[in-house]
Write an enzyme that holds these catalytic residues in place. Structure first.
Site, mmCIF file in Angstrom:
data_model
loop_
_atom_site.group_PDB
_atom_site.id
_atom_site.type_symbol
_atom_site.label_atom_id
_atom_site.label_comp_id
_atom_site.label_asym_id
_atom_site.label_seq_id
_atom_site.Cartn_x
_atom_site.Cartn_y
_atom_site.Cartn_z
ATOM 1 C CE LYS A 3 8.264 8.643 11.106
ATOM 2 N NZ LYS A 3 7.529 9.874 10.845
ATOM 3 C CE LYS A 53 5.774 10.960 3.008
ATOM 4 N NZ LYS A 53 6.343 11.488 4.282
#
Length: 297
Positions: free
Chosen positions: A170, A239
């Site tokens: 991911k 992030k």
């Protein structure tokens, strides 16, 4: 089979609704009660605490905002690991670092609880339609047991390997998202600065090798109409690119384009664009050049 779902924000609420719509019994918990009310109206069972939900469910799904949220929900005294029954399978859909996934997997395993890192890609529209891409890491036996649940949520479901593998996959995806976002923004702002019509330039790029899903998504849905309500917010991409850049550095790379993307998204955060869609990173470039990428007046 009773499924617990913790974290019913933009993505989690749609995923929980998919499970309800396919006949699963679903218990829900969210820090903000308002966010679970629509699900309760549609048949979900409300759990007041994480510990209560954890004790009652055979499968526990989490879809949270930040790595620290995941650590708290799983590892606090009132969290999942200390309150779930042996044999429970946990599915974490949050994007976190591989180290976070491995720590939780190890702690869960000590309590005979299975933990799968299963981050997703596809945005709110994919969550709603059940067409998410799901990247799974952890025990393969646990993965096979919950595969029917994942099949309701996604149409591309890949078992990537041991704990942390899903998170790594991911973050690689998010690395590309951040870099493509910056590159598409730079290209379109440069075109506008030289007086090119933004719609016409986009039309040309979409039929050329410069085309990409990010270019189309950002420009068509957000930038040209100047509509930045988030599908995926700036703060989350910031992030993710931070975590992804750590991966690249650990892999042995010393210079990579993700560093520029990290700086761009950091600047967007500093400009108070955190809650806007990731495509809003273009605004810092527009400010630098004194131009705006938009539809014709």
């Amino acid at each position: 089979m009773k499924i617990g779902f913790i974290g019913t924000g933009v993505m989690g609420s749609r995923m929980a609704q998919r499970l309800l719509g396919h006949g699963f019994q679903v218990a829900v918990h969210n820090r903000t009660f308002q966010k679970v009310q629509p699900l309760i109206k549609n048949g979900a069972i409300y759990s007041e605490t994480v510990s209560e939900l954890s004790n009652q469910c055979e499968i526990i799904c989490t879809c949270l905002s930040m790595p620290q949220d995941v650590m708290t929900v799983y590892m606090s005294k009132q969290g999942i690991i200390d309150n779930a029954k042996p044999g429970t399978i946990c599915i974490d859909f949050t994007s976190v670092g591989a180290d976070t996934s491995k720590i939780i997997n190890r702690m869960a395993g000590a309590k005979e609880i299975s933990y799968l890192d299963c981050p997703v890609s596809g945005g709110p529209e994919g969550a709603e339609s059940g067409t998410l891409t799901i990247m799974a890491g952890g025990g393969e036996m646990a993965f096979q047991k919950v595969k029917p649940v994942l099949d309701v949520l996604g149409d591309t479901i890949e078992y990537m390997g041991p704990s942390g593998s899903g998170s790594i996959a991911k973050l690689i995806n998010q690395y590309l998202v951040s870099v493509h976002s910056l590159a598409a923004s730079e290209a379109m702002v440069t075109g506008a600065a030289y007086g090119l019509d933004s719609e016409q330039l986009l039309k040309v790029l979409k039929t050329s090798y410069g085309d990409s899903k990010i270019l189309r998504r950002h420009m068509e849905q957000y930038v040209l109409p100047r509509h930045f309500t988030p599908g995926g917010a700036v703060k989350y991409v910031h992030k993710d690119v931070l975590l992804a850049n750590q991966l690249l550095q650990e892999a042995g790379l010393t210079q990579f384009t993700g560093r520029m993307a990290e700086k761009a998204f950091q600047k967007a955060v500093e400009k108070e664009l955190s809650e806007q869609d990731m495509s809003a990173v273009i605004k810092i470039l527009e400010e630098e050049t004194g131009t705006v990428v938009k539809l014709k007046d």
